[in-house]
Motif scaffolding. Sequence first.
Motif, short mmCIF file in Angstrom:
data_model
loop_
_atom_site.label_atom_id
_atom_site.label_comp_id
_atom_site.label_asym_id
_atom_site.label_seq_id
_atom_site.Cartn_x
_atom_site.Cartn_y
_atom_site.Cartn_z
N THR A 27 1.06 -1.32 -0.11
CA THR A 27 -0.11 -0.03 0.04
C THR A 27 1.05 1.22 0.07
O THR A 27 2.12 1.13 0.04
N HIS A 28 0.26 2.26 0.08
CA HIS A 28 1.28 3.59 0.09
C HIS A 28 1.99 3.64 -1.05
O HIS A 28 3.08 4.20 -0.85
N SER A 79 2.33 3.20 12.10
CA SER A 79 1.61 3.51 10.90
C SER A 79 0.23 3.67 11.10
O SER A 79 -0.45 2.69 11.50
N SER A 81 -3.11 4.41 9.44
CA SER A 81 -3.47 4.18 8.32
C SER A 81 -4.54 2.81 8.13
O SER A 81 -4.37 1.95 8.49
N LYS A 82 -5.63 3.32 7.72
CA LYS A 82 -6.70 2.15 7.57
C LYS A 82 -6.20 1.32 6.29
O LYS A 82 -6.35 0.08 6.15
N ARG A 83 -5.48 1.81 5.53
CA ARG A 83 -4.77 1.02 4.22
C ARG A 83 -3.78 0.11 4.64
O ARG A 83 -3.66 -1.13 4.37
N ALA A 84 -3.04 0.60 5.49
CA ALA A 84 -1.94 -0.28 6.21
C ALA A 84 -2.53 -1.42 6.99
O ALA A 84 -2.18 -2.41 6.82
#
Length: 322
Positions: A27-28, A79, A81-84
Amino acid sequence: MLHLRMITPHHLTDQVLALIDQTVGTTHLVVLTGAARDPEGDLVLCDVAREAADELLQEMRALGIDKTGSIAVENIDLSISKRADDAEEEAPGEAADAVIWEQLAESTHEESTLTITYSAFMIVATMIAACGVALDNAILIVGAMAVGPEFGPLAGICTGLVQREPKLAARSLFALLVGFAAAIVATTIFSLVMDSIGQFHQGMLDNPRPNTSFIWQPDPFSFVVALLAGVAGMLSLTSAKAGALVGVAISVTTVPAAANAAVALSYGDVGQMWGSAEQLLLNLLGIILSGTLTLVAWKLLWRTQQSRMIRKPGAPRRNGSQ
């Protein structure tokens, strides 16, 4: 999570992006076209779950990014982050169980090189243990065990054998043997100096030593403990558990055995010298044997785990298969 920073040649950037996009646990993703100057290329940044990092790094090396560009890996302590979170959930297995073989090889390379610092730590640790032997002081023995840096080369030997890197194994063995040889010679001289100023004497070695006599009297438990320490040490390295590695360092009689051998040598006590040498060899062989077997088992286990990895649609396979 791990953070990857890569410099990729322009003609390989699309392939790198495809690998990242199609690998679970990533991600990211950030691409800065033409941002790199030395070497020239594009700067690619991304985060990846630890569980998926090893395979992605191998894919990158298969593209030659390590030769034509660069790959840097950093641990992410925090981190938010929902994506993480989703990426970690998507990756197979648990982060604590994941082995980053490139990271392991790099860390053991640094710790298994014969340097002035390594030699100094080895000599100082053995001298501290010599004081513990002479005074029958278990606290000094434990302190010497904690200071001793010998597990680095031992881990390097195990890693070199499992990863089929003879240069790493040979360099580690050289550092281990030269380090102990230098420590024993220096500690023998240290013992003679301490004797000349009246701090050591023959009676210290000959008197009953209930706290430290085990150092030169090896038994089956010596080898058993070394086997267990080798397992714990390899697990601590692969999971980056530094606290566990300290526990391993103070559980095996390597530095104290070398110290007892040196003090016995200074007084010509051949019996204790050979008993200490046997204790030292048993511990070293036990750690190397169990450490190597642990890495082999871990590699097979993680390979099985990765074979069940669900890749995103269209993900390329190694050797050009789809």
